[in-house]
Design a protein around this motif. Structure first.
Motif, PDB file in Angstrom:
ATOM      1  N   ARG A 278      -8.141  -2.746  40.990  1.00 46.42           N
ATOM      2  CA  ARG A 278      -7.172  -3.230  40.010  1.00 46.42           C
ATOM      3  C   ARG A 278      -5.840  -2.497  40.115  1.00 46.42           C
ATOM      4  N   GLN A 279      -5.895  -1.158  40.287  1.00 48.11           N
ATOM      5  CA  GLN A 279      -4.663  -0.380  40.365  1.00 48.11           C
ATOM      6  C   GLN A 279      -3.867  -0.728  41.620  1.00 48.11           C
ATOM      7  N   ARG A 496       3.140   3.296  38.346  1.00 43.32           N
ATOM      8  CA  ARG A 496       2.805   1.953  38.850  1.00 43.32           C
ATOM      9  C   ARG A 496       3.293   1.752  40.279  1.00 43.32           C
ATOM     10  N   ALA A 497       4.495   2.262  40.561  1.00 39.41           N
ATOM     11  CA  ALA A 497       5.138   1.972  41.842  1.00 39.41           C
ATOM     12  C   ALA A 497       4.631   2.846  42.985  1.00 39.41           C
ATOM     13  N   LEU A 504      -8.951   9.760  35.593  1.00 40.86           N
ATOM     14  CA  LEU A 504      -8.929  10.128  34.184  1.00 40.86           C
ATOM     15  C   LEU A 504      -9.472  11.544  34.010  1.00 40.86           C
ATOM     16  N   VAL A 505      -8.667  12.395  33.384  1.00 45.46           N
ATOM     17  CA  VAL A 505      -9.085  13.768  33.065  1.00 45.46           C
ATOM     18  C   VAL A 505      -9.441  13.787  31.578  1.00 45.46           C
ATOM     19  N   ASP A 516      -5.807  -0.391  35.362  1.00 46.78           N
ATOM     20  CA  ASP A 516      -4.406  -0.019  35.544  1.00 46.78           C
ATOM     21  C   ASP A 516      -3.884   0.591  34.249  1.00 46.78           C
ATOM     22  N   LEU A 517      -2.572   0.768  34.144  1.00 49.62           N
ATOM     23  CA  LEU A 517      -2.012   1.449  32.979  1.00 49.62           C
ATOM     24  C   LEU A 517      -2.152   0.629  31.704  1.00 49.62           C
ATOM     25  N   ASP A 518      -2.174  -0.688  31.809  1.00 54.55           N
ATOM     26  CA  ASP A 518      -2.424  -1.518  30.628  1.00 54.55           C
ATOM     27  C   ASP A 518      -3.846  -1.289  30.120  1.00 54.55           C
ATOM     28  N   ASP A 519      -4.791  -1.166  31.057  1.00 53.91           N
ATOM     29  CA  ASP A 519      -6.172  -0.865  30.660  1.00 53.91           C
ATOM     30  C   ASP A 519      -6.258   0.522  30.023  1.00 53.91           C
TER      31      ASP A 519
END
Length: 642
Positions: A278-279, A496-497, A504-505, A516-519
């Motif tokens: 996804r990322q 993102r770019a 995840l820590v 991704d960041l939305d998730d």
């Protein structure tokens, strides 16, 4: 509305803006953009009445309530929650008037006054004010235990958050925010976005975080070449308009086409090797948008890239079954195991205090594992950037001096050309860097690190203090480098770019984040909801425990044992708080002294070196003590919960 008529203003005798005429309407959320030093903060100073225009007029409704974030917070004994509530000036005045009126409650006039005051308190929802203040503090990362702590006990970064909460507490018509995300982590930034989107007043916001500008702003007010230009839409819409305008210049249009073709070839190469994760797919979408972004920044003063690493290893770094932490405390990570390869492009996510910076110290070799292994590849060459790198710059020396120290055999003109790519041109190349702004020092530290041609980049908040143009140039350079990368940043556009994977820590573990960041934003919302639910559950459990305690006599021996274990930690925590407060005062006085231009004269070199050493030592002491304080309090909280 806010009205500008032929407005001109300057700072320290230098003209910043001339001939600005425009209207800003109520309810607009305006992003104020432009290069560092162009006049953004000065414009906010004009609105606050702290500066005066050289010419023209700046008008705003006289009855508007204005809120802004104070720059300093004195070491007050007030409880943090009360400090935040003080942001609602009318509420506090009503409370004082009620106390005065109730002292004369037998008086008929006083009784009538009390009724009117309670009526107004109800109109402004004053009875719910403590709950609103608590919600603001929670959103900005404070815990329930922080509410009654004196303001004086908080470190500098947390006092900035208290100032922000106090400004948001004000029921304002005009809210002025100057880089509000600088001291926030990604969790708090996402929360602040949601809060600002529901804010009913007029907002004028300075930020170099393009995602934040995109998500919050309805208009962009850009300061460029001494002019102010208003764009409708968010920052991305402003970029598209600006790109079209720049394309009318034939030379820039040709450069746009070359850069677009170069970027497209990079996108095609990345798409060919990207996984279906996804990322990775999210990054492809981000890259496809970069065409407009590159076109809008084609006249940027920055032009640099990462040199090809001289050699590499596969793997670059192996962490095997490592226990990570600090002496005399419980480990932060246990059985940590992963491999970094030349094509690793990893973004670290996690809340403040979760251990991201500790992990970066482990990767850099600044922190050795308590057990297990950290093995470097034979040709590993680290490029580590963290904010303490700025302290290693020699304030009396110039950017060129730093480059010559790094490469004494390279032609001086080649070094000047390289520094020009970071916008160190003309007299700036030879100027003492002690006079530079935070953004200019960050640029110089990055320039020195990039020049070493690392094959593994460890970047801990590299965009702090950088303006939008430099952030964009760094994003492009990171996309194209062949070096491996681990990145900690609250700049979502940069994440993102440039990142193919997110880790995840959390909860003492480092795990791949499947999304991704939305998730991640959704994960944060779910975590907050779970914490609230758990808090309600704990409240019910506490009520049950009171009944149980009445039936069962507590085990005095076990209580005494637990207290004996906690007492040394509590004493150490109190000692650290006093030390941090003293060091912060000392550092503030020292930094004020370092602004004296006479210190940079040749005769004062020895004194300047001594003051700079003291500054670096104090900053390191504060950072170490704050890290230790956080560890102790996490241990105490964990002990209480268990």
């Amino acid at each position: 509305m806010i009205l500008l008529r032929d407005l001109g203003f300057s700072r320290n005798g230098d003209a910043l803006v001339t001939g600005a005429s425009l209207q800003l309407h109520p309810g607009w959320k305006i992003g104020l953009t432009g290069a560092n030093g162009c006049g953004k903060s000065s414009f906010l100073g004009l609105l606050r009445g702290e500066l005066h225009a050289d010419r023209g007029d700046l008008e705003r409704p006289p009855n508007w309530v204005l809120a802004h974030v104070a720059q300093d917070t004195p070491a007050l004994p007030d409880a943090a929650l009360d400090f935040v509530l003080d942001g609602d000036i009318e509420l506090r005045q009503i409370e004082r008037d009620l106390v005065a009126a109730e002292e004369h409650h037998d008086d008929h006039h006083a009784g009538e006054q009390i009724g009117l005051l309670h009526s107004r308190l109800s109109e402004i929802d004053g009875y719910a004010a403590p709950a609103r203040a608590a919600a603001l503090m929670h959103g900005l990362g404070f815990s329930n235990e922080d509410f009654q702590r004196p303001v004086a006990e908080f470190s500098g970064g947390w006092r900035v958050r208290l100032n922000l909460a106090r400004a948001l507490m004000c029921r304002s018509d005009l809210l002025l925010l100057d880089e509000p995300t600088n001291h926030l982590d990604l969790d708090a930034i996402i929360w602040l976005e949601e809060w600002l989107n529901s804010y009913p007043g007029t907002l004028i916001l300075i930020s170099h975080d393009r995602d934040f500008l995109d998500d919050v702003c309805s208009h962009i007010l850009a300061i460029e070449a001494g002019k102010m230009q208003l764009f409708t839409g968010n920052y991305s819409a402003c970029e598209r308009t600006r790109a079209e305008r720049l394309a009318n210049d034939m030379a820039l249009a040709a450069k746009q086409k070359r850069e677009a073709a170069h970027l497209q070839s990079y996108i095609d190469r990345f798409r060919a090797k990207a996984s279906k994760a996804r990322q990775a797919q999210s990054r492809i979408k981000m890259l496809e948008k970069m065409g407009d972004i590159v076109a809008a920044h084609i006249d940027t003063p920055f032009s640099f890239s990462f040199p090809e690493p001289n050699a590499t290893s596969d793997p670059l770094l192996v962490v095997d079954d490592a226990k990570v932490g600090y002496d005399k405390t419980a480990p932060i990570f246990d059985r940590l195991k992963f491999t970094l390869r030349p094509d690793s492009r990893i973004g670290l996510l996690g809340r403040n205090g979760a251990g991201k910076s500790t992990l970066m110290k482990l990767l850099s070799g600044a922190l050795q594992p308590l057990a297990g292994g950290r093995e470097e590849g034979r040709n590993l060459k680290l490029g580590y950037f963290a904010q303490h790198q700025l302290e290693q710059l020699r304030p009396a020396e110039s950017p060129l001096w730093h480059m010559i120290k790094l490469e004494p055999r390279t032609r001086e003109q080649d070094l000047r050309n390289y520094l020009g790519g970071f916008d160190f041109r003309g007299s700036m190349v030879d100027a003492p860097c002690g006079r530079f702004s935070g953004g200019e020092k960050t640029r110089l530290a990055l320039a020195l690190m990039i020049r070493t041609a690392p094959n593994l980049l460890l970047l801990d908040e590299p965009t702090n203090h950088l303006d939008l143009e430099m952030r964009e140039a760094l994003t492009i350079a990171l996309q194209e480098t062949e070096a491996g990368m681990v990145l900690v940043s609250h700049d979502r556009h940069l994440l993102r770019a440039t990142c193919d994977e997110l880790w995840l820590v959390a909860d003492g573990k480092v795990t791949p984040f499947d999304g991704d960041l939305d998730d991640y934003a959704e994960w944060l919302n779910q975590s907050r909801a779970a914490e609230k639910s758990a808090g309600r559950g704990k409240s019910a459990q506490r009520q049950e425990s009171v009944v149980e305690a009445a039936r069962k006599k507590p085990d005095a021996a076990s209580e005494k044992s637990a207290l004996a274990l906690r007492r040394p930690l509590l004493k150490e925590s109190e000692k650290l708080e006093l030390q941090i407060g003293g060091w912060q005062k000392e550092l503030k006085l020292l930094e004020a002294r370092l602004t004296d231009p006479s210190l940079y004269a040749a005769a004062n070199t020895q004194l300047l070196d001594e003051l700079t050493r003291q500054q670096s030592t104090l900053a390191r002491n504060i950072e170490t003590a704050e890290s230790r304080w956080l560890e102790i309090n996490e241990l105490l909280e964990h002990d209480q919960e268990s």
